[in-house]
Design a protein around this motif. Sequence first.
Motif, PDB file in Angstrom:
ATOM      1  N   ARG A  91      37.965  40.545  45.243  1.00 40.05           N
ATOM      2  CA  ARG A  91      38.855  39.574  45.892  1.00 40.05           C
ATOM      3  C   ARG A  91      38.667  38.183  45.305  1.00 40.05           C
ATOM      4  O   ARG A  91      39.641  37.458  45.077  1.00 40.05           O
ATOM      5  CB  ARG A  91      38.600  39.536  47.401  1.00 40.05           C
ATOM      6  CG  ARG A  91      39.384  40.556  48.184  1.00 40.05           C
ATOM      7  CD  ARG A  91      39.406  40.246  49.679  1.00 40.05           C
ATOM      8  NE  ARG A  91      38.082  40.142  50.264  1.00 40.05           N
ATOM      9  CZ  ARG A  91      37.382  41.167  50.736  1.00 40.05           C
ATOM     10  NH1 ARG A  91      37.864  42.393  50.661  1.00 40.05           N
ATOM     11  NH2 ARG A  91      36.204  40.990  51.282  1.00 40.05           N
ATOM     12  N   ILE A  92      37.439  37.787  45.073  1.00 37.37           N
ATOM     13  CA  ILE A  92      37.163  36.450  44.533  1.00 37.37           C
ATOM     14  C   ILE A  92      37.709  36.330  43.117  1.00 37.37           C
ATOM     15  O   ILE A  92      38.368  35.342  42.775  1.00 37.37           O
ATOM     16  CB  ILE A  92      35.658  36.142  44.597  1.00 37.37           C
ATOM     17  CG1 ILE A  92      35.233  35.987  46.062  1.00 37.37           C
ATOM     18  CG2 ILE A  92      35.312  34.901  43.792  1.00 37.37           C
ATOM     19  CD1 ILE A  92      33.739  36.080  46.299  1.00 37.37           C
ATOM     20  N   ARG A  93      37.469  37.345  42.307  1.00 32.47           N
ATOM     21  CA  ARG A  93      38.004  37.316  40.932  1.00 32.47           C
ATOM     22  C   ARG A  93      39.532  37.258  40.939  1.00 32.47           C
ATOM     23  O   ARG A  93      40.137  36.548  40.140  1.00 32.47           O
ATOM     24  CB  ARG A  93      37.536  38.547  40.166  1.00 32.47           C
ATOM     25  CG  ARG A  93      36.107  38.459  39.720  1.00 32.47           C
ATOM     26  CD  ARG A  93      35.699  39.714  38.990  1.00 32.47           C
ATOM     27  NE  ARG A  93      34.429  39.543  38.316  1.00 32.47           N
ATOM     28  CZ  ARG A  93      33.705  40.554  37.867  1.00 32.47           C
ATOM     29  NH1 ARG A  93      34.124  41.796  38.042  1.00 32.47           N
ATOM     30  NH2 ARG A  93      32.563  40.321  37.252  1.00 32.47           N
ATOM     31  N   ALA A  94      40.164  38.009  41.836  1.00 32.13           N
ATOM     32  CA  ALA A  94      41.626  38.013  41.921  1.00 32.13           C
ATOM     33  C   ALA A  94      42.151  36.641  42.337  1.00 32.13           C
ATOM     34  O   ALA A  94      43.156  36.162  41.806  1.00 32.13           O
ATOM     35  CB  ALA A  94      42.092  39.087  42.898  1.00 32.13           C
ATOM     36  N   LYS A  95      41.451  36.006  43.277  1.00 32.52           N
ATOM     37  CA  LYS A  95      41.877  34.683  43.735  1.00 32.52           C
ATOM     38  C   LYS A  95      41.741  33.659  42.609  1.00 32.52           C
ATOM     39  O   LYS A  95      42.649  32.848  42.384  1.00 32.52           O
ATOM     40  CB  LYS A  95      41.035  34.255  44.944  1.00 32.52           C
ATOM     41  CG  LYS A  95      41.520  32.978  45.589  1.00 32.52           C
ATOM     42  CD  LYS A  95      40.810  32.718  46.897  1.00 32.52           C
ATOM     43  CE  LYS A  95      41.459  33.552  47.973  1.00 32.52           C
ATOM     44  NZ  LYS A  95      41.181  33.115  49.325  1.00 32.52           N
ATOM     45  N   VAL A  96      40.640  33.695  41.885  1.00 34.30           N
ATOM     46  CA  VAL A  96      40.450  32.776  40.761  1.00 34.30           C
ATOM     47  C   VAL A  96      41.538  33.002  39.715  1.00 34.30           C
ATOM     48  O   VAL A  96      42.149  32.047  39.215  1.00 34.30           O
ATOM     49  CB  VAL A  96      39.041  32.937  40.139  1.00 34.30           C
ATOM     50  CG1 VAL A  96      38.926  32.178  38.825  1.00 34.30           C
ATOM     51  CG2 VAL A  96      37.965  32.457  41.113  1.00 34.30           C
ATOM     52  N   ALA A  97      41.814  34.261  39.396  1.00 35.41           N
ATOM     53  CA  ALA A  97      42.848  34.574  38.404  1.00 35.41           C
ATOM     54  C   ALA A  97      44.225  34.085  38.862  1.00 35.41           C
ATOM     55  O   ALA A  97      44.999  33.550  38.062  1.00 35.41           O
ATOM     56  CB  ALA A  97      42.884  36.076  38.142  1.00 35.41           C
ATOM     57  N   ALA A  98      44.528  34.237  40.149  1.00 31.91           N
ATOM     58  CA  ALA A  98      45.819  33.774  40.670  1.00 31.91           C
ATOM     59  C   ALA A  98      45.943  32.257  40.551  1.00 31.91           C
ATOM     60  O   ALA A  98      46.991  31.746  40.154  1.00 31.91           O
ATOM     61  CB  ALA A  98      45.983  34.207  42.128  1.00 31.91           C
ATOM     62  N   TYR A  99      44.874  31.538  40.882  1.00 27.86           N
ATOM     63  CA  TYR A  99      44.896  30.081  40.757  1.00 27.86           C
ATOM     64  C   TYR A  99      45.003  29.654  39.286  1.00 27.86           C
ATOM     65  O   TYR A  99      45.694  28.687  38.971  1.00 27.86           O
ATOM     66  CB  TYR A  99      43.678  29.450  41.414  1.00 27.86           C
ATOM     67  CG  TYR A  99      43.708  29.485  42.929  1.00 27.86           C
ATOM     68  CD1 TYR A  99      44.901  29.453  43.627  1.00 27.86           C
ATOM     69  CD2 TYR A  99      42.541  29.508  43.653  1.00 27.86           C
ATOM     70  CE1 TYR A  99      44.939  29.470  45.010  1.00 27.86           C
ATOM     71  CE2 TYR A  99      42.562  29.516  45.056  1.00 27.86           C
ATOM     72  CZ  TYR A  99      43.764  29.507  45.712  1.00 27.86           C
ATOM     73  OH  TYR A  99      43.791  29.509  47.085  1.00 27.86           O
ATOM     74  N   GLU A 100      44.333  30.383  38.405  1.00 24.60           N
ATOM     75  CA  GLU A 100      44.442  30.078  36.972  1.00 24.60           C
ATOM     76  C   GLU A 100      45.879  30.255  36.495  1.00 24.60           C
ATOM     77  O   GLU A 100      46.418  29.397  35.793  1.00 24.60           O
ATOM     78  CB  GLU A 100      43.516  30.985  36.163  1.00 24.60           C
ATOM     79  CG  GLU A 100      42.052  30.659  36.302  1.00 24.60           C
ATOM     80  CD  GLU A 100      41.148  31.696  35.668  1.00 24.60           C
ATOM     81  OE1 GLU A 100      40.053  31.295  35.233  1.00 24.60           O
ATOM     82  OE2 GLU A 100      41.499  32.894  35.603  1.00 24.60           O
ATOM     83  N   ARG A 101      46.499  31.357  36.895  1.00 24.06           N
ATOM     84  CA  ARG A 101      47.897  31.611  36.500  1.00 24.06           C
ATOM     85  C   ARG A 101      48.835  30.549  37.074  1.00 24.06           C
ATOM     86  O   ARG A 101      49.721  30.048  36.398  1.00 24.06           O
ATOM     87  CB  ARG A 101      48.356  32.988  36.967  1.00 24.06           C
ATOM     88  CG  ARG A 101      47.895  34.134  36.098  1.00 24.06           C
ATOM     89  CD  ARG A 101      48.589  35.438  36.454  1.00 24.06           C
ATOM     90  NE  ARG A 101      48.479  35.785  37.874  1.00 24.06           N
ATOM     91  CZ  ARG A 101      47.449  36.427  38.422  1.00 24.06           C
ATOM     92  NH1 ARG A 101      46.431  36.784  37.680  1.00 24.06           N
ATOM     93  NH2 ARG A 101      47.447  36.720  39.704  1.00 24.06           N
TER      94      ARG A 101
END
Length: 105
Positions: A91-101
């Motif tokens: 979940r944390i990795r997905a959230k970071v990736a979403a914010y990066e995108r």
Amino acid sequence: DGQIDWDELLEDMASPKEGTQSCTPEVFRCLILYGMRSRMKPIPYKKWQLDIRREIASIPSETDDYEDEIIYVPDHSPKDSTNTRRAHLDRIRAKVAAYEREYRG
């Protein structure tokens, strides 16, 4: 080269291999924070950074099945898919990736 491979370390702590021990929940939270630091730093919005930090802080210190959570599971399928280290890390990795995108547009 002496550098820490944070992705590998986090993978090992999220899903310990047979015969190895994991770390405490407190250490796991710190490892995620340090491991994600290089990805969080470029995110310009403090609100997003705080959201990620809150997500990391939400990893429970103990769960009813804490001992079960850290033992080796041959197929890596968690018994409780929402409250395991693997689920939190994903979940944390997905959230970071979403914010990066979102930041890159």
